[in-house]
Scaffold this active site. Structure first.
Site, PDB file in Angstrom:
ATOM      1  CB  SER A  64       8.507   2.141   5.491  1.00 13.79           C
ATOM      2  OG  SER A  64       9.621   2.661   4.841  1.00 13.79           O
ATOM      3  CG  ASP A  89      13.937  -3.718   3.206  1.00 13.55           C
ATOM      4  OD1 ASP A  89      14.317  -2.785   2.466  1.00 13.55           O
ATOM      5  OD2 ASP A  89      13.024  -3.616   4.029  1.00 13.55           O
ATOM      6  CG  HIS A 148      11.206  -1.157   2.192  1.00 13.52           C
ATOM      7  ND1 HIS A 148      11.828  -1.276   3.412  1.00 13.52           N
ATOM      8  CD2 HIS A 148      10.514   0.027   2.240  1.00 13.52           C
ATOM      9  CE1 HIS A 148      11.528  -0.218   4.161  1.00 13.52           C
ATOM     10  NE2 HIS A 148      10.728   0.570   3.470  1.00 13.52           N
TER      11      HIS A 148
HETATM   12  C1  MLT Z   1      13.024   6.405   6.354  1.00  9.06           C
HETATM   13  O1  MLT Z   1      13.438   7.381   5.774  1.00  9.06           O
HETATM   14  O2  MLT Z   1      12.313   6.456   7.359  1.00  9.06           O
HETATM   15  C2  MLT Z   1      13.398   5.080   5.793  1.00  9.06           C
HETATM   16  O3  MLT Z   1      14.382   5.224   4.854  1.00  9.06           O
HETATM   17  C3  MLT Z   1      12.241   4.362   5.232  1.00  9.06           C
HETATM   18  C4  MLT Z   1      11.565   5.151   4.149  1.00  9.06           C
HETATM   19  O4  MLT Z   1      11.953   5.049   2.999  1.00  9.06           O
HETATM   20  O5  MLT Z   1      10.644   5.861   4.463  1.00  9.06           O
END
Ligand code: MLT
Length: 202
Positions: free
Chosen positions: A102, A152, A183
């Protein structure tokens, strides 16, 4: 940067750079590194930015909307940290494979987007396109594994397709593993990442 370094038993295996998701810490992905490459040295780094107390690697303006200026600054910070850590812990700087989830996958992708030779390869669990409209450095023969969820809500499928295309256009060899989930990290995508790593690096 706050981090954990663990020396591996197999000097032939590349080092795994572990990068957690939003709200995680440097301990989160240690079990994954055991599954993907038990003999590798591990450098697990905590994100330097806090969002409501949750560690991240760079700021965002809203969900899925990145603060580009901070992304560029933090990507350099991590790149520089890798340089200094390789001296301190005596690992081969040219043999670093990122394993990120992520937000951690997004900063790993950002290293690939901004610096030639930053990584020898990358395992990206549920990444997004870190930046658009820039010329990428050569990623010739850099293997990249992407795991994505068909449902996701944070990373829509087109985001994965775009990332795949941008990396391939820069010369990377990309393998995408689709999961019928959202996700979350799944056991099957971690197993697939392990097989991919074995095939490409061991
Ligand atoms: C981010 O902000 O890098 C992406 O949205 C993934 C997350 O939720 O961290």
């Amino acid at each position: 940067m706050k981090h954990i370094f663990q020396k591996g038993s197999n000097p032939e295996a590349p080092l795994l750079l572990l990068l957690h998701g939003t709200g995680g810490t440097e301990t989160d992905l240690l079990p994954l590194s055991e599954m993907v490459s038990p003999g590798s040295s591990v450098l697990s780094v905590r994100g330097n930015v806090l969002e409501n107390g949750m560690p991240r690697y760079f700021r965002r303006l809203a969900e899925g909307v990145f603060d580009e200026e901070d992304l560029i600054f933090r990507t350099k910070e991590l790149y520089d940290f890798l340089e200094s850590a390789s001296g301190k812990y005596d690992f081969d700087r040219d043999r670093v494979v990122a394993l990120g989830y992520s937000n951690g996958a997004n900063i790993a992708a950002s290293l690939l987007f901004h610096y030639e030779g930053a990584l020898q390869g990358a395992i990206l669990h549920h990444p997004m396109v870190p930046r658009r409209g820039i010329a990428l450095p050569s990623l010739s023969d850099i293997p990249v594994f992407i795991a994505a969820g068909k449902n996701d809500p944070i990373c829509p499928a087109e985001e994965t397709d775009d990332l795949n295309q941008l990396l391939q256009q820069a010369g990377a060899t990309v393998e995408v593993q689709w999961e019928n989930y959202g996700h979350q990290l799944t056991r099957s995508e971690v197993d697939a990442a392990g097989s991919w790593f074995q095939k490409n690096f061991l």
